[in-house]
Structure formats: C-alpha cells, structure tokens
Design a protein around this motif. Structure first.
Motif: not given
Length: 296
Positions: A208-219
């Motif tokens: 999944p990605r955050d609001a800025l399009g970066g990968l959520e590495r915790d997931a």
C-alpha cells in the motif's frame, strides 16, 4: 522598517536557495558506474527479471514484438495517467545516444540526461538496489534490441503533479537503497530478496501507498488497491498467503494457483517473465515470501 525588509528578503532568498537545493535532480555518482563493459547475455536475464518489456512494449505487441520498446502503454494512478515512453535504442525517438552513466542515473536515481526528474511510475526506487554490474549488463543487452522511431507520448498529469521539480522532495522521503528485509537467513532468501525488492519490484504493486504515493514499508507486500480502480492486489505475507513454497514457485512458472485458478491482469506479464528465469530464481522468490514476517 528598512532592516526588517532586508531581513525578510534575505530569508526569502535563503528559503528559495534551500528549496532549489532539496528539489535538484542528483544523478548517480561516477564512482557507482562500472568502468568495464557489461555482458549482454547476462543482461538479458536482468532485462527479463526487471520486466522492462512488460511496460515499454507497444500496447498490442505480441511475441518477439514485445522486445521492441516503442512505449505507449497507459498506467492510470491517483496522480494522473502515465504513458510509457519509447526507450528503444533509436537515436532520436529512443535512448540510443545515452551513455552507460546516463542510463544508470535514469534506472537507479530517476534522473534524465538533461537533469530532470522522472516520475516514480518508473520503479527506480526498487532499481536503486541493483548491483552496478547488473546495470552494466542490462545496458549491454539493451544495445542488441531493435530501434523504433515511434515518438513518446506525453504523460497526462495535471497541476500540481506536473511540476517535476517537486519530485526532489519526494525522492528525499522515499528513494532509499536499504533492504526492507534487513537480515536474510541464507543465500537462497538473499537471492529472493534481490529479485523481489530490486529487479522484479514486486512491492510497487503489492504494497500500500501513503497519500504522497510512497510505499508504506511497515505493510510491505501487504496488498494494495489496484491503481486502475478495479479490485485489490493480494497480500503476499505468510499469514495471508498460505501456499507452500512449491506452490508459489509453480505459480510463477505456470500462472496456475493451487486452487486451479489462473493469473490475470498485469500478473500475466510478470509470470511470463518469471517463467523465463531459472527454476532456482522462482524457488528463491518463494523462500523469500515464506521468510517474511507478519500478515496474521
């Protein structure tokens, strides 16, 4: 009053200078580019594992035509629609005049020969972990591909995402070379990590990605919405994917699941690539996925 105006002007200049510094495009340092020429035969395996043709062949290409990297495929996202460019060795329409150093900066830093940022629809955040030799080998193989004169189409990205300079800030936040799985138990999982986290860039779709399009590495590899808006991309962590390592390796070779279903969507192209790799590579990916924590 006069001193206050001067102070504000100085502050504005300092902020502008800092912004220009942070948002600048930083190419790969020369020390990171291999001096020796790459090996084209080895580069073909890198090309397949990295899925280069899957994104850059023409939309209707089949068979050998998939190695004509004319571009034109469209990739919708929350930020606009990105159109794969022509990256064939054509000297005008493609990248035939590039040097190895320019190619390496594009692949691993998302920086064009002109010093502009590439959008991260090009998965350089994963390719940043590639070895220098693999980049050199890939470039050597690239020279053997057929040139194509098809002009690249423009991306369909509106304001403010069409301000490429802002990607310098985005890269500061998300362009990292460290591994998600920090420690690996053996050489097989290490190879799997390289394939999953770098070459095959699996996290680009499955995380999944955050609001800025970066990968959520915790997931990491925890599944994500499909960018085209239809359905979701599955969670690959052990608690969600209960396939055996043999099942995973066979799926990457054949496209068939243990339940006798078959792959669809962009995964078809991924499997087409993995089926061309050695069986040891598919087994390494399976071992990596089984070694992941979480997903319960």
């Amino acid at each position: 009053m006069r001193k206050g105006v001067i102070l504000l002007a100085a502050l504005a200049v300092a902020v502008l200078a800092g912004g220009l510094w942070i948002t600048r495009a930083v190419p790969l340092p020369e020390s990171a580019v291999p001096e020796s020429a790459g090996d084209a035969a080895a580069g073909e395996q890198v090309f397949v594992a990295a899925g280069c043709a899957s994104c850059h062949h023409a939309p209707e290409a089949e068979g050998d035509a998939k190695r004509v990297l004319a571009g034109g495929q469209r990739f919708p996202s929350d930020f606009g629609t990105f159109v794969a460019p022509n990256v064939s060795p054509h000297p005008e329409a493609g990248i035939g005049t590039w040097s190895l150093a320019q190619f390496a900066s594009a692949v691993q830093r998302g920086v064009s020969p002109e010093g502009a940022h590439y959008y991260p629809a090009f998965p350089y955040t994963a390719y940043a972990r590639m070895t220098a030799q693999d980049v050199a080998d890939l470039w050597a193989f690239w020279q053997t591909l057929p040139p194509d004169a098809t002009p690249s189409a423009a991306h369909e990205v509106g304001f403010p995402f069409n301000i490429r300079r802002s990607l310098g800030v985005w890269k500061t936040l998300y362009l990292r070379e460290d591994w998600v799985m920090e420690e690996v138990p053996d050489a097989t999982v290490d190879r799997g990590r390289y394939l999953v986290e770098a070459l095959a860039h699996c996290g680009e779709c499955h995380t999944p990605r955050d609001a800025l399009g970066g990968l959520e590495r915790d997931a990491w590899l925890g599944g994500a919405p499909n960018p085209n808006g239809r359905g979701t991309i599955p969670d690959l962590r052990p608690g969600a994917l209960d396939w055996s390592a043999t099942d995973i390796a066979y799926y990457l070779e054949s496209g068939f699941t243990p339940d006798f279903d078959s792959a669809g969507g962009h995964m078809v192209a991924v499997i087409e690539n993995f089926a061309q790799l050695p069986a040891e590579d598919r087994a390494a990916v399976a071992a990596y996925l089984k070694a992941l924590p979480g997903g319960e």
